[in-house]
Design a protein around this motif. Structure first.
Motif, PDB file in Angstrom:
ATOM      1  N   GLN A   1       0.821  -1.206   0.000  1.00 53.76           N
ATOM      2  CA  GLN A   1       0.000   0.000   0.000  1.00 53.76           C
ATOM      3  C   GLN A   1       0.857   1.258   0.000  1.00 53.76           C
ATOM      4  N   LEU A   2       1.987   1.228   0.743  1.00 49.53           N
ATOM      5  CA  LEU A   2       2.863   2.394   0.784  1.00 49.53           C
ATOM      6  C   LEU A   2       3.539   2.634  -0.560  1.00 49.53           C
ATOM      7  N   GLY A   3       3.864   1.536  -1.278  1.00 48.88           N
ATOM      8  CA  GLY A   3       4.548   1.688  -2.551  1.00 48.88           C
ATOM      9  C   GLY A   3       3.643   1.806  -3.743  1.00 48.88           C
ATOM     10  N   PHE A   4       2.327   1.720  -3.533  1.00 51.74           N
ATOM     11  CA  PHE A   4       1.391   1.721  -4.653  1.00 51.74           C
ATOM     12  C   PHE A   4       1.379   3.070  -5.365  1.00 51.74           C
ATOM     13  N   MET A   5       1.283   4.159  -4.577  1.00 48.81           N
ATOM     14  CA  MET A   5       1.248   5.489  -5.178  1.00 48.81           C
ATOM     15  C   MET A   5       2.530   5.778  -5.941  1.00 48.81           C
ATOM     16  N   SER A   6       3.676   5.357  -5.369  1.00 51.04           N
ATOM     17  CA  SER A   6       4.948   5.568  -6.059  1.00 51.04           C
ATOM     18  C   SER A   6       4.997   4.793  -7.373  1.00 51.04           C
ATOM     19  N   HIS A   7       4.470   3.567  -7.365  1.00 52.75           N
ATOM     20  CA  HIS A   7       4.460   2.763  -8.595  1.00 52.75           C
ATOM     21  C   HIS A   7       3.582   3.407  -9.658  1.00 52.75           C
ATOM     22  N   VAL A   8       2.436   3.903  -9.261  1.00 54.31           N
ATOM     23  CA  VAL A   8       1.539   4.558 -10.220  1.00 54.31           C
ATOM     24  C   VAL A   8       2.205   5.809 -10.785  1.00 54.31           C
ATOM     25  N   LYS A   9       2.907   6.532  -9.930  1.00 57.12           N
ATOM     26  CA  LYS A   9       3.624   7.718 -10.386  1.00 57.12           C
ATOM     27  C   LYS A   9       4.673   7.338 -11.436  1.00 57.12           C
ATOM     28  N   GLU A  10       5.380   6.225 -11.214  1.00 60.32           N
ATOM     29  CA  GLU A  10       6.376   5.774 -12.187  1.00 60.32           C
ATOM     30  C   GLU A  10       5.724   5.395 -13.517  1.00 60.32           C
ATOM     31  N   GLU A  11       4.562   4.759 -13.456  1.00 58.87           N
ATOM     32  CA  GLU A  11       3.875   4.371 -14.684  1.00 58.87           C
ATOM     33  C   GLU A  11       3.426   5.600 -15.473  1.00 58.87           C
TER      34      GLU A  11
END
Length: 547
Positions: free
Chosen positions: A205-215
């Motif tokens: 959950q903590l890394g989800f927003m960062s992953h979406v930002k990378e995409e």
């Protein structure tokens, strides 16, 4: 917008004497070669281009309102559209090669592509050399048969080792690239985001927003890459609608997602948000954005947040009378049940869309009433006359410029007219009177419900006579105004359903002076007035009498 864009693009292409590259045939092979061995360069000529290619993405927030993360639906819709627009193979190849962030080179020169380097050599040169050497060594080792008396086992062993090493390195690099390409081809960005959404552990959950930002950043770099290849500018237009129909938490999530897309100044995204600002502000104020703030500060900060999110706000002006009349005429002609031969096909299509006839027949069938064809023809003729009365100067000014309300009124006029004919006959009310009653119930439901409750209470207190039956409804409302003012705060939400109160006075007092006896006749045929409003008003009046 598209016509103007096409004209400007044509002028720009004539001026620069360049053609837009399309991803097909030789250009597709050329593009794959660029992805593998080149970096794009943002030249001065590319910055000055005027031709723009728009890609429109329609996102209806209401369709995703049931998901846990509504804003993730916006991102997945964006990924699907980009993949559909440019193709899965091309996007997968780009994701496999450009996994890490690679900024586009800014230069004042005219060279659009910079070759990737390996030891000061173009990357494609050692790649091809390594593949050829590996292929030659492998062929030599496998196909050449040294005679026993000339064979040097150590030389052969060394050559076999070199060949095996070269082949191994080449095969490993190819397998790695192909595996990444296959993974990105079958596991799309949408599937990867949905997989991360389904994970419940805290680290995910903590890394989800960062992953979406990378995409999102990867999509941005891919679009910039395609801009240079196609010799144009690409803009993604996100049309976000029906957001004000979602719960407050979902509304804030979508605004956060839009901030993610727009946080990069070079991002080619244009977000168009069609909402009611007052609803969005109330959603912002009801979330954790303003926890602990006073009511006054909340309202101010709510509008401040909205102003910071919307960079260029447009407030649509009121519809002009000519435009409103054109819309209303189109709706009335579409709902009309009596058509001439020239517009028969269009009338049939509009009739199928409105479904007014089926609704009316359903109501009539419940009452167990059926009529002959001749009677039905006369009823539809009266309904058409009532529809046309909406365009008269007397009633037209009371119809709002809301197209949904126009359609609702037109449908209701047809149903109400049919019910009145079945219950009371054709000679009781004129078509204009029936249309006016529909407008009254549609635009002022709270005030009409208040009048109906006052009439009912008056009848329950004492026996009414013919004088009371002839009493205008405006007189009933005028006498009870003071009582309505006393309980105004209790029915504030109900009063918000009503339109302009000044127009209400003009409507009942001058143009359409309905009387108490009309309530008995028309209320059984009224289908566009919520009866629950009258029940709430009855409870408030009774409690106020006790006080």
């Amino acid at each position: 917008l598209r016509e103007e864009t096409y004209k400007s693009n044509s002028k720009e292409l004539k001026r620069t004497k360049q053609n837009i590259r399309t991803v097909s045939g030789k250009n597709a092979i050329c593009l794959l070669f660029r992805i593998l061995f080149c970096y794009p360069a943002l030249t001065r000529k590319q910055k000055e281009r005027k031709n723009i290619r728009y890609i429109f993405i329609r996102f209806s927030a209401w369709e995703y309102a049931g998901s846990d993360k509504l804003w993730a639906g916006l991102i997945t819709t964006l990924c699907d559209t980009i993949q559909h627009e440019f193709g899965s193979l091309l996007l997968s190849a780009y994701r496999a090669i450009y996994r890490k962030k690679q900024d586009i080179i800014n230069t004042d020169q005219d060279e659009e592509w910079r070759t990737k380097k390996f030891l000061w050599l173009p990357l494609w040169l050692p790649t091809i050399f390594l593949l050829l050497v590996s292929l030659v060594l492998l062929t030599f080792v496998l196909a050449t048969d040294f005679p026993a008396n000339y064979a040097n086992k150590s030389v052969i062993t060394a050559m076999e080792g070199i060949g095996a090493a070269g082949v191994g390195l080449s095969v490993a690099a190819v397998i790695r690239t192909v595996s990444l390409f296959a993974k990105n081809l079958f596991v799309t960005q949408r599937a990867e985001i949905e997989w991360m959404m389904n994970r419940t552990d805290l680290s995910a959950q903590l890394g989800f927003m960062s992953h979406v930002k990378e995409e999102v950043e990867l999509i941005t770099r891919f679009l910039q890459f395609m801009e240079i290849f196609e010799r144009t500018k690409i803009r993604i237009v996100l049309l976000v609608t029906q957001l004000d129909m979602c719960p407050p938490k979902k509304v804030v999530e979508v605004l956060d997602a839009m901030n993610i897309l727009l946080s990069n100044k070079d991002a080619p995204f244009i977000s168009v948000l069609a909402v009611d600002p007052s609803i969005i502000v109330s959603c912002l104020e009801s979330t954790t954005y303003f926890m602990g703030m006073e009511e006054k500060d909340r309202a101010e900060n709510g509008y401040d947040i909205l102003n910071r999110t919307i960079h260029l706000p447009f407030s649509l002006p009121e519809m002009s009378c000519d435009t409103k009349r054109d819309f209303l005429e189109t709706i009335v002609q579409g709902k009309s049940l009596m058509k001439d031969g020239s517009s028969g096909k269009r009338a049939q299509e509009e009739e199928e869309q409105s479904q007014a006839a089926s609704e009316s027949q359903m109501l009539l069938s419940i009452r167990g009433e059926n009529g002959g064809k001749q009677e039905h023809f006369k009823t539809e003729e009266l309904a058409n006359e009532a529809l046309n009365c909406l365009l008269s100067n007397k009633l037209f000014k009371y119809i709002t410029d809301n197209i949904i309300q126009m359609r609702r009124i037109a449908n209701t006029v047809i149903i109400t007219t049919r019910l009145v004919v079945k219950n009371l006959g054709k000679k009781v009310y004129e078509p204009e009177t029936l249309a006016a009653w529909v407008i009254l119930a549609n635009h002022w439901p709270c005030r009409l419900s208040w009048i109906l409750q006052c009439v009912e209470d008056e009848r329950q207190r004492k026996e009414t006579d013919a004088v009371f039956e002839e009493k205008p409804l405006w007189d009933i409302f005028e006498v009870s105004m003071e009582e309505l003012y006393v309980i105004k705060k209790d029915i504030e939400k109900l009063l918000e359903l009503d339109g302009d109160p000044d127009l209400f006075e003009t409507f009942l007092k001058r143009d359409c002076a309905f009387k108490v006896k009309d309530v008995n006749n028309l209320m059984p045929c009224t289908v566009n007035l919520d009866r629950s409003l009258k029940r709430q008003i009855a409870l408030l009046r009774s409690s106020n009498d006790i006080k």
